[in-house]
Motif scaffolding. Structure first.
Motif, mmCIF file in Angstrom:
data_model
loop_
_atom_site.group_PDB
_atom_site.id
_atom_site.type_symbol
_atom_site.label_atom_id
_atom_site.label_comp_id
_atom_site.label_asym_id
_atom_site.label_seq_id
_atom_site.Cartn_x
_atom_site.Cartn_y
_atom_site.Cartn_z
ATOM 1 N N GLU A 128 0.816 -1.212 0.000
ATOM 2 C CA GLU A 128 0.000 0.000 0.000
ATOM 3 C C GLU A 128 0.854 1.268 0.000
ATOM 4 O OE1 GLU A 128 -3.792 -0.260 2.571
ATOM 5 O OE2 GLU A 128 -2.358 -1.639 3.514
ATOM 6 N N TYR A 129 1.833 1.295 0.876
ATOM 7 C CA TYR A 129 2.666 2.487 0.959
ATOM 8 C C TYR A 129 3.960 2.164 1.686
ATOM 9 C CZ TYR A 129 0.942 2.911 5.798
ATOM 10 O OH TYR A 129 0.633 2.673 7.108
ATOM 11 N N SER A 130 4.890 3.110 1.641
ATOM 12 C CA SER A 130 6.184 2.974 2.311
ATOM 13 C C SER A 130 6.421 4.174 3.198
ATOM 14 C CB SER A 130 7.318 2.871 1.285
ATOM 15 O OG SER A 130 8.577 2.988 1.916
ATOM 16 N N PRO A 135 4.747 9.039 4.361
ATOM 17 C CA PRO A 135 4.359 7.869 3.564
ATOM 18 C C PRO A 135 4.213 8.177 2.068
ATOM 19 C CG PRO A 135 2.470 8.733 4.733
ATOM 20 C CD PRO A 135 3.634 9.520 5.211
ATOM 21 N N PHE A 145 2.318 -2.361 4.635
ATOM 22 C CA PHE A 145 3.195 -1.241 4.352
ATOM 23 C C PHE A 145 4.617 -1.574 4.772
ATOM 24 C CE2 PHE A 145 3.866 0.311 8.659
ATOM 25 C CZ PHE A 145 2.778 -0.229 9.342
#
Length: 483
Positions: A128-130, A135, A145
């Motif tokens: 989904e995200y880092s 983010p 994540f």
């Protein structure tokens, strides 16, 4: 917690997989499968323009597979098997994928359960995200994540019960072979070795010390079990980095048969050629990566950047260290530190971090600070190794190659005081360098410091100590190594 099961790799590829330690958090379970059908030996490769894809290409060709490059989103959708290698920063990679339309094609391809192999960032982007610098939003195929905390790890309870893994008790220590490369008096590129950075023979002719050919030696060290190979181009293309075609060819030829990380250093900085054209350090690094390098090493330029950062407390974002780490990721940037001891009677004599010496100085001095140098050790700078290491970590370095001019070529062991000081000061891996002369020197530096790797050159070039002898000694001494 997110469970990611890598299944059905089949007979895919002996590809180099380098992934910075990151934690995976989330819910739901996915299967990512990659198969190999010999009846149709085409592998579609997604090269988005960052990192060393040459090693992946070489690995694919080594197994007699053909490569089809992705040129448009439709190529992804039509692929029978897709390999997505990635090196660099999460946000920068996603920006490229979104602008080219590749992101949506990837989502559709993978959600249809098609054969897929994501390598390093190519796998991380599926989440989904880092939180690396964000983010930053990812492809959102896997619910979870990534965090940038290097101390985190994936616990066995986070993995599917039907996918047991064997865990090392600790991270394996690395043994790295280093090749100092420069042109000899005849103009040929040779591997040489210095004595406190002097690489010329002590003869009337002052010939450059010749210890072999770089491609052949690198290939031999790979066969001998080196965990990594480092090339330091110690004089080449100082005035015109991109014009050093022989060194670039060395990288290309080495990467064809050497499947461990290749690091290259020397001349990585901004410069203007004789015709007035400006080249950024990012362009220089990019050419290195395209030629087969997995990591680049920055020396003098990192010292200047650290000095300015310490002075102003501001990250400008324009230094070679910052630019390259942003595009290619911290794990692709090594900072090489070349300090020399400055002996002191009292730690109050200088404003830099000092150490109490294990062995007193030549006049009985009990303390020393480690002055950083530039230009191959020829010029001292007003900054200590401790201060430099802390600063470059903040600026984006992913690893430190820690040399010591006093120990270089002496064969009396690593500077334990220095290695201990730096490896305890930073949270990124430190490579101990300079001074190895026997297998016991490797076990000593690993037992007495928290360094991640130890590097040697001369003892390997002269075949005084085989790489596997070092590893076998370390194993017997209880140090975790790759055999």
């Amino acid at each position: 917690m997110e469970a990611v099961n890598i299944t059905s790799l089949g007979s895919m590829l002996p590809i180099k997989l380098f992934m910075a330690p990151q934690s995976i958090s989330g819910q739901k379970s996915h299967n990512i499968r990659c198969a190999s059908n010999r009846e149709d030996n085409v592998v579609t490769l997604l090269d988005y323009g960052a990192g060393n894809v040459r090693s992946v290409r070489n690995a694919i060709r080594l197994l007699n597979f053909n490569i089809q490059d992705v040129k448009k989103p439709e190529d992804i959708l039509e692929a029978k098997r897709l390999v997505f290698p990635g090196v660099g920063a999460f946000a920068a990679a996603m920006d490229i994928l979104n602008k080219t339309g590749m992101a949506e094609a990837l989502r559709e391809y993978i959600k249809n359960d098609r054969p897929f192999l994501g390598i390093c960032l190519g796998l991380q982007l599926l989440f989904e995200y880092s939180e690396e610098n964000g983010p930053d939003v990812g492809l959102d195929i896997l619910k979870g994540f990534l965090t940038g905390n290097r101390s985190d790890s994936v616990k066995s309870s986070d993995l599917a019960e039907n996918q047991p893994l064997k865990h090392a008790s600790t991270l394996a220590k690395r043994v790295i072979a280093c090749l100092d490369v420069r042109a000899n008096n005849k103009g040929d590129l040779v591997v040489t070795k210095g004595d406190q950075y002097d690489v010329r023979e002590h003869s009337e002719e002052r010939e450059v010390r010749n210890l072999g050919k770089p491609v052949e030696l690198a290939g031999q060290y790979y066969k001998d079990g080196a965990d990594e190979v480092t090339f330091l181009n110690i004089t080449g293309f100082r005035d015109f980095p991109l014009g050093d075609l022989p060194m670039l060819e060395v990288l290309r030829r080495t990467s064809e048969n050497v499947f461990v990380p290749l690091t290259i250093g020397g001349g990585i900085r901004d410069f203007t050629d004789k015709d007035g054209r400006y080249y950024s350090s990012l362009e220089v690094a990019s050419e290195y990566f395209r030629s087969g390098a997995d990591k680049i090493s920055i020396g003098s330029d990192a010292v200047y950047a650290a000095e300015e950062y310490i002075k102003t407390g501001v990250k400008m974002g324009t230094t070679s260290l910052e630019q390259i780490s942003y595009v290619y990721g911290n794990q692709a940037v090594v900072v090489s530190i070349d300090p020399r001891r400055v002996y002191l009677n009292s730690p109050k004599d200088v404003p830099f971090k000092t150490v109490e010496l294990t062995h007193p100085g030549p006049k009985g001095e009990k303390y020393a600070w480690y002055q950083c140098t530039v230009n191959g050790g020829r010029e001292g700078r007003p900054i200590g190794a401790y201060e430099l290491a802390k600063a470059v970590e903040d600026l984006g370095a992913g690893e430190i190659l820690l040399n010591c001019i006093d120990c270089d070529g002496q064969g009396q062991g690593f500077d334990i005081d220095l290695v201990k000081l730096i490896s305890e000061a930073v949270n990124i891996p430190v490579i101990a360098s300079s001074g190895a002369g026997a297998v016991e020197h490797f076990s000593a530096v690993f037992k007495q410091t928290s360094t991640s790797a130890a590097l040697a050159a001369g003892i390997f070039h002269r075949r005084e100590v085989p790489i596997m002898a070092v590893k076998e000694h370390l194993r017997i001494q209880g140090t975790e190594v790759r055999i």
